[in-house]
Design a protein around this motif. Structure first.
Motif, PDB file in Angstrom:
ATOM      1  N   VAL A 110      13.472 -26.520   4.696  1.00  0.00           N
ATOM      2  CA  VAL A 110      12.062 -26.201   4.941  1.00  0.00           C
ATOM      3  C   VAL A 110      11.181 -27.382   4.541  1.00  0.00           C
ATOM      4  O   VAL A 110      10.303 -27.811   5.296  1.00  0.00           O
ATOM      5  N   VAL A 111      11.463 -27.951   3.366  1.00  0.00           N
ATOM      6  CA  VAL A 111      10.609 -29.046   2.882  1.00  0.00           C
ATOM      7  C   VAL A 111      10.715 -30.262   3.794  1.00  0.00           C
ATOM      8  O   VAL A 111       9.700 -30.804   4.243  1.00  0.00           O
ATOM      9  N   ILE A 112      11.949 -30.686   4.113  1.00  0.00           N
ATOM     10  CA  ILE A 112      12.039 -31.927   4.901  1.00  0.00           C
ATOM     11  C   ILE A 112      11.572 -31.704   6.328  1.00  0.00           C
ATOM     12  O   ILE A 112      10.987 -32.590   6.936  1.00  0.00           O
ATOM     13  N   LEU A 113      11.786 -30.494   6.861  1.00  0.00           N
ATOM     14  CA  LEU A 113      11.281 -30.247   8.218  1.00  0.00           C
ATOM     15  C   LEU A 113       9.760 -30.314   8.243  1.00  0.00           C
ATOM     16  O   LEU A 113       9.180 -30.924   9.145  1.00  0.00           O
ATOM     17  N   SER A 114       9.098 -29.734   7.244  1.00  0.00           N
ATOM     18  CA  SER A 114       7.629 -29.784   7.282  1.00  0.00           C
ATOM     19  C   SER A 114       7.135 -31.208   7.111  1.00  0.00           C
ATOM     20  O   SER A 114       6.225 -31.639   7.824  1.00  0.00           O
ATOM     21  N   LEU A 115       7.738 -31.945   6.172  1.00  0.00           N
ATOM     22  CA  LEU A 115       7.310 -33.336   6.003  1.00  0.00           C
ATOM     23  C   LEU A 115       7.579 -34.128   7.277  1.00  0.00           C
ATOM     24  O   LEU A 115       6.775 -34.958   7.681  1.00  0.00           O
ATOM     25  N   ILE A 169       8.613 -39.689  14.677  1.00  0.00           N
ATOM     26  CA  ILE A 169       9.354 -38.780  15.559  1.00  0.00           C
ATOM     27  C   ILE A 169      10.847 -38.973  15.366  1.00  0.00           C
ATOM     28  O   ILE A 169      11.619 -38.011  15.334  1.00  0.00           O
ATOM     29  N   PHE A 170      11.243 -40.221  15.162  1.00  0.00           N
ATOM     30  CA  PHE A 170      12.664 -40.475  14.927  1.00  0.00           C
ATOM     31  C   PHE A 170      13.140 -39.760  13.666  1.00  0.00           C
ATOM     32  O   PHE A 170      14.200 -39.129  13.658  1.00  0.00           O
ATOM     33  N   VAL A 171      12.346 -39.843  12.591  1.00  0.00           N
ATOM     34  CA  VAL A 171      12.732 -39.164  11.346  1.00  0.00           C
ATOM     35  C   VAL A 171      12.872 -37.675  11.601  1.00  0.00           C
ATOM     36  O   VAL A 171      13.827 -37.038  11.129  1.00  0.00           O
ATOM     37  N   LEU A 172      11.934 -37.118  12.340  1.00  0.00           N
ATOM     38  CA  LEU A 172      11.995 -35.679  12.608  1.00  0.00           C
ATOM     39  C   LEU A 172      13.303 -35.333  13.318  1.00  0.00           C
ATOM     40  O   LEU A 172      13.961 -34.336  12.993  1.00  0.00           O
ATOM     41  N   LEU A 173      13.707 -36.168  14.274  1.00  0.00           N
ATOM     42  CA  LEU A 173      14.974 -35.917  14.980  1.00  0.00           C
ATOM     43  C   LEU A 173      16.149 -35.958  14.006  1.00  0.00           C
ATOM     44  O   LEU A 173      17.038 -35.103  14.041  1.00  0.00           O
ATOM     45  N   VAL A 174      16.140 -36.971  13.112  1.00  0.00           N
ATOM     46  CA  VAL A 174      17.224 -37.070  12.123  1.00  0.00           C
ATOM     47  C   VAL A 174      17.221 -35.824  11.237  1.00  0.00           C
ATOM     48  O   VAL A 174      18.279 -35.264  10.918  1.00  0.00           O
ATOM     49  N   ILE A 175      16.029 -35.370  10.860  1.00  0.00           N
ATOM     50  CA  ILE A 175      15.936 -34.202   9.977  1.00  0.00           C
ATOM     51  C   ILE A 175      16.509 -32.966  10.673  1.00  0.00           C
ATOM     52  O   ILE A 175      17.298 -32.217  10.092  1.00  0.00           O
ATOM     53  N   VAL A 176      16.116 -32.778  11.937  1.00  0.00           N
ATOM     54  CA  VAL A 176      16.642 -31.618  12.671  1.00  0.00           C
ATOM     55  C   VAL A 176      18.165 -31.700  12.742  1.00  0.00           C
ATOM     56  O   VAL A 176      18.876 -30.722  12.463  1.00  0.00           O
ATOM     57  N   ALA A 177      18.687 -32.890  13.052  1.00  0.00           N
ATOM     58  CA  ALA A 177      20.142 -33.053  13.116  1.00  0.00           C
ATOM     59  C   ALA A 177      20.777 -32.756  11.762  1.00  0.00           C
ATOM     60  O   ALA A 177      21.800 -32.058  11.675  1.00  0.00           O
ATOM     61  N   ALA A 178      20.140 -33.233  10.688  1.00  0.00           N
ATOM     62  CA  ALA A 178      20.708 -33.034   9.352  1.00  0.00           C
ATOM     63  C   ALA A 178      20.703 -31.557   8.972  1.00  0.00           C
ATOM     64  O   ALA A 178      21.682 -31.049   8.423  1.00  0.00           O
ATOM     65  N   VAL A 179      19.600 -30.877   9.277  1.00  0.00           N
ATOM     66  CA  VAL A 179      19.521 -29.450   8.934  1.00  0.00           C
ATOM     67  C   VAL A 179      20.639 -28.682   9.635  1.00  0.00           C
ATOM     68  O   VAL A 179      21.305 -27.834   9.033  1.00  0.00           O
ATOM     69  N   LEU A 180      20.873 -29.019  10.900  1.00  0.00           N
ATOM     70  CA  LEU A 180      21.963 -28.356  11.637  1.00  0.00           C
ATOM     71  C   LEU A 180      23.317 -28.710  11.016  1.00  0.00           C
ATOM     72  O   LEU A 180      24.185 -27.842  10.858  1.00  0.00           O
TER      73      LEU A 180
END
Lengths: 164, 213, 196
Positions: free
Chosen positions: B14-19, C168-179
């Motif tokens: 949740v935290v990293i997605l929001s950031l 936007i790139f970080v967000l993509l990495v984050i989504v991939a990491a969460v999965l």
């Protein structure tokens, strides 16, 4: 320690290295410095004639007076402190019950040789190229990371006896 | 009823997605360029390092220094009427137009801005300096002073020190080369133009040498 | 303004001292995370323990987010921070060799130092091997020099390479990491191992 908490803290360490020194972490670079320094002491003529050692020596005076060398000394101290606190200090060869200690040590040596060689070719190891490279968006960092973990995954089946 | 509790993984997610969403929503332009603060600009203006004297520019022009880029910030009509040799025209009104940024924000050339006087060019310099652009300078006194000193140099009084004469000889010669008034042949054996200290283009902060190889 | 050493906030020597302290933090956290155990490290490749994946990606994401936010607030000059160079072929081949070394040796250089300090003999042997490997590379350098130097691409950022905004790139990495984290915890339940 919870792995996610450890990850956040490690990320903060990478971040502070960048904020303080403008660079990322590393480990294999210190091994190279040590090798270069040793070869330079044992056979100075040889370092002069070798393009690679020449290159490594050229930029700074004493190869051991190097950011990464001090950082790796810190790693040794930090890990030891943590081991003391967690009461984990113990001489031990860790391996799967299916193999002998001797087999484990032979593979550890082979793995070390490959990792040492690969880290020079790839200009950094998991910490220097992959982790720190990724933190600063380096294309090479992501490529190296994918190559390391991809290969290890692909070969995992063949070496499963070592671990499980 | 069991109280709902986040696992560490869910909490971190949740935290990293929001950031991540916040940082992805920030337009790129505000995250990357490094701009100078008002204090820093004031400091530079006080030191006056942006000013270059006409003699230096004349010398560079005569020598054909490839790093010199003269930039005329006057309106196009005035530029058409007269401009310094090799100068390009970036009218003050269009200073921030994206067409010209590659000329102003670069590390290779030494840009020298000029107008009729000092003021307009200096205003232009302040604006682009605030954007963090390096290697931009101002021609002191502008075209008016240029005409006065380089194109129509006044002979110094006989009692003047030697370097005054040297400078006069140089200006006289430069004037000829750069299309000034009366062309006077330079006497052979006359003292060479005094070397004028040349400002070094400001060094950018050196990036750190890192890596693990 | 960071980085401190570039902006002369700290001297070169202080920088080396800071390197030592940064290293202490680095080593302490690696050991606390359990990276001093080769079987735990290798676990990520068999699904029974994904601690490497979790720590590694969380750290990289925190580093990326931190730098972007600090840069957004104007606290850090990103233009002078070292971005690792990219030599395409050597990055791939070097990575492949390191991957093989990882699955055989069970450590990477940083973790082997940690494990050695708490008495893992296999880690000490691994470090010995690493010295040997670096030495072999140095001695035979002319043989692989061409590969080492091939396809130099400068210091590109991956976001520039794909032509997208870093955020936007970080967000993509984050989504991939969460999965991946979700998948990893699923795998840990599916392939459990007793304590090792």
């Amino acid at each position: 320690m919870n792995p996610y908490l450890a990850g956040v803290l490690l990320g903060l360490v990478v971040l502070s290295a960048n904020l303080i020194s403008g660079r990322g972490l590393g480990a294999s670079g210190a091994v190279k410095s040590a090798i270069v320094a040793t070869v330079d002491v044992v056979a100075p003529a040889h370092t002069e004639s070798s393009e690679y050692y020449e290159m490594a020596l050229g930029t700074h005076g004493n190869p051991l007076n190097n950011w990464l060398v001090y950082q790796v000394l810190g790693v040794l101290v930090g890990a030891f402190l943590s081991g003391v606190l967690a009461r984990r200090l113990k001489w031990k060869v860790e391996h799967s019950p299916k193999i002998t200690s001797k087999t484990r040590l032979m593979f550890a040596l082979a793995g070390g040789v490959l990792f040492g060689f690969g880290s020079q070719l790839g200009r950094g190891c998991t910490s220097g190229a992959a982790l720190s490279g990724m933190a600063v968006f380096s294309l090479g960092g992501f490529i190296t990371m994918a190559a390391i973990f991809g290969t290890a995954f692909a070969l995992a089946y063949f070496f499963r006896k070592l671990w499980i | 009823m069991k109280k709902f509790q986040f696992t560490p993984r869910q909490m971190l997610s949740v935290v990293i997605l929001s950031l991540g969403i916040i940082i992805a929503a920030v337009p790129k332009d505000t995250t990357t360029p490094y701009k100078l603060s008002a204090d820093q600009i004031l400091e530079e203006m006080k030191s006056g390092t942006q000013y270059l004297y006409p003699d230096l520019i004349a010398q560079m022009l005569v020598e054909g220094d490839p790093t010199l880029q003269l930039i005329d910030v006057r309106p196009p009509a005035e530029y058409e009427k007269y401009h310094l040799p090799g100068a390009i025209n970036i009218p003050f009104d269009e200073l921030l137009s994206s067409d010209y940024q590659y000329l102003l924000n670069q590390d290779v050339m030494m840009n020298v801005l000029y107008a009729n006087g000092t003021t307009r060019a200096n205003e232009a310099w302040m604006l682009i300096r605030q954007l963090g652009y390096d290697n931009n300078y101002v021609l002191t006194g502008g075209l008016n002073y240029w005409v006065e000193t380089i194109l129509n140099p006044q002979a110094p009084a006989t009692s003047s020190p030697d370097d005054e004469f040297a400078r006069y000889d140089f200006r006289k010669a430069a004037s000829g080369a750069l299309g000034g008034g009366a062309v006077a042949p330079v006497e052979q054996g006359s003292t060479a133009p005094a070397a004028i200290p040349r400002p070094r283009p400001q060094q950018k902060k050196q990036a750190v040498q890192g890596g693990c190889s | 303004m960071a980085p401190f050493v570039v902006y002369d906030i700290i001297s070169e020597n202080t920088n080396l001292l800071m390197a030592f302290f940064i290293g202490i933090g680095f080593g302490f956290i690696l050991e606390q995370a359990g990276f001093s155990s080769s079987r735990k490290l290798a676990g990520v490749f068999y699904g029974y323990d994904a601690v490497v994946l979790k720590v590694f990606f969380t750290a990289a994401i925190v580093g990326m987010l931190g730098l972007l936010f600090f840069s957004l607030f104007g606290w850090v000059d990103m233009s002078v921070i070292y971005v690792n160079e990219t030599y395409l072929y050597s990055a791939i081949v070097g990575g492949v060799i390191m991957g093989a070394g990882f699955i055989m040796g069970g450590y990477c250089p940083g973790t082997s130092f940690c494990a050695a300090t708490i008495g893992k003999i296999d880690a000490i042997v691994f470090i010995g091997g690493m010295f040997l490997g670096v030495f072999i590379f140095g001695e035979g350098y002319p043989l692989w020099k061409n590969l080492y130097m091939a396809e130099f691409m400068g210091f590109p950022k991956i976001s520039e390479f794909f032509g997208i905004n870093e955020g936007i790139f970080v967000l993509l990495v984050i989504v991939a990491a969460v999965l991946m984290f979700w998948g990893a915890e699923w795998a840990e339940k599916k392939f459990p191992r007793e304590e090792y």
